[in-house]
Design a protein around this motif. Structure first.
Motif, mmCIF file in Angstrom:
data_model
loop_
_atom_site.group_PDB
_atom_site.id
_atom_site.type_symbol
_atom_site.label_atom_id
_atom_site.label_comp_id
_atom_site.label_asym_id
_atom_site.label_seq_id
_atom_site.Cartn_x
_atom_site.Cartn_y
_atom_site.Cartn_z
ATOM 1 N N ASN A 103 44.619 41.410 27.325
ATOM 2 C CA ASN A 103 45.618 42.418 27.683
ATOM 3 C C ASN A 103 45.008 43.659 28.333
ATOM 4 N N GLY A 104 43.702 43.621 28.641
ATOM 5 C CA GLY A 104 43.100 44.726 29.370
ATOM 6 C C GLY A 104 43.614 44.764 30.801
ATOM 7 N N ARG A 105 43.773 45.963 31.337
ATOM 8 C CA ARG A 105 44.332 46.144 32.683
ATOM 9 C C ARG A 105 43.247 46.563 33.668
ATOM 10 N N VAL A 106 43.246 45.943 34.854
ATOM 11 C CA VAL A 106 42.357 46.344 35.930
ATOM 12 C C VAL A 106 43.204 46.878 37.081
ATOM 13 N N MET A 107 42.759 48.006 37.652
ATOM 14 C CA MET A 107 43.469 48.670 38.738
ATOM 15 C C MET A 107 42.521 48.833 39.923
ATOM 16 N N ILE A 108 42.982 48.478 41.123
ATOM 17 C CA ILE A 108 42.156 48.570 42.326
ATOM 18 C C ILE A 108 42.602 49.763 43.164
ATOM 19 N N ILE A 167 42.463 42.045 49.785
ATOM 20 C CA ILE A 167 41.995 43.420 49.925
ATOM 21 C C ILE A 167 40.713 43.471 50.752
ATOM 22 N N LEU A 168 39.794 42.555 50.489
ATOM 23 C CA LEU A 168 38.554 42.533 51.264
ATOM 24 C C LEU A 168 38.816 42.145 52.714
ATOM 25 N N SER A 169 39.811 41.299 52.937
ATOM 26 C CA SER A 169 40.174 40.953 54.310
ATOM 27 C C SER A 169 40.720 42.171 55.039
#
Length: 300
Positions: A103-108, A167-169
């Motif tokens: 349930n940890g959240r990652v934000m870019i 995102i990398l594209s």
């Protein structure tokens, strides 16, 4: 004729005196009551289902103690990455996702022209859902069959990978290239982001470290990159000072694609970058800083 009418009247009277047709009454009542009963039971079942906590479209359960990882991607460097550096970057991002607790959240966050601003706004965010019954129980979420949990975890991992590729594209799109590398401003914005204020936080920072905005132009202007101790004493430092990063674990992915120094960047070396940025995060409260070099060519 008269007798005939009398007989018909007599039959009607006998039927009237005999009372209601109970079988017919019961059928009519059942026809009315049963749908109401079924609807009521269905409504009760639905209400009970609604009470069961559901995972969101972002694969998150709402929790006040949710772990948070902020990832910052400096668009100004990604176009210069070699194939090996790009693979190293993807591996580092996938590792950051895999290391999240359930349930940890990652934000870019990025410096893309349509996303970089003084107010942080992630371009993508997602949680790592529980992969098994033990993890599901650890976060106090409703129990589910293990195959369902594994399928959900696989779906979330696939979506994360697809978004990272997108995102990398986008970094190859010149229309999205930022006009500046306002790194310090972005660190401040992320430190203030409402979704990055929990007790368990980590920060992944990908950049070549070349701050380039009106506040400072590292390497391009002599004296614009003094020691961190001297830099934070500048009268205008309060403009970019981040909120406390106390307790935050920082992973610094330092891209070394350019030879330093070089014309136009005469006043900085890679060695100075490797010292300056870890120290900057520590001065602002980071619990730990791990430096990883995404290296392509040598430099001083």
């Amino acid at each position: 004729m008269i007798r005939s009418k009398g007989k018909r009247a007599s039959r009607r009277n006998r039927r009237s005196r005999s009372g209601p047709n109970w079988p017919r009454v019961f059928k009519m009542a059942a026809a009315f009551v049963m749908p109401v009963f079924v609807l009521g039971a269905g409504g009760y079942g639905l209400s009970e289902y609604i009470k069961i906590e559901q995972i969101g479209a972002d694969y998150c359960y709402k929790r006040s103690d949710q772990a948070q990882t902020a990832v910052f991607l400096d668009y100004s460097v990604n176009g210069d990455l070699s194939g090996a550096q790009r693979r190293d970057l993807v591996t580092a991002l996938e590792r950051s996702y895999a290391q999240l607790p359930p349930n940890g959240r990652v934000m870019i966050f990025t410096t893309a022209r349509d996303s970089g601003s003084s107010i942080a706004r992630p371009v993508f965010q997602i949680c790592r859902p529980a992969q098994d019954a033990a993890e599901q129980e650890a976060i106090g979420a409703p129990s589910k069959p293990e195959p369902n949990l594994r399928r959900t975890a696989d779906d979330a991992r696939g979506r994360f990978g697809a978004e990272i590729s997108r995102i990398l594209s986008d970094t190859q799109d010149s229309a999205k290239a930022a006009q500046e590398s306002a790194l310090l401003e972005q660190i401040q914005a992320i430190s203030r982001y409402a979704g990055f204020q929990g007790r368990e936080r980590s920060f992944v920072f990908l950049s070549d470290g070349l701050q380039n905005s009106e506040i400072a132009r590292f390497g391009a202007v002599k004296g614009d990159m003094p020691s961190v101790t001297r830099f934070i004493r500048r009268p205008d430092y309060h403009v970019i000072k981040p909120e406390s990063l106390a307790g935050v674990d920082v992973t610094l992915l330092l891209v070394e694609s350019l030879a330093l120094p070089q014309p136009g960047l005469n006043f900085v070396t890679h060695d100075e970058m490797r010292r300056w940025w870890p120290e900057y995060f520590r001065v602002n409260g980071a619990a730990s800083v791990r430096l990883e070099r995404l290296r392509r060519i040598g430099g001083s």
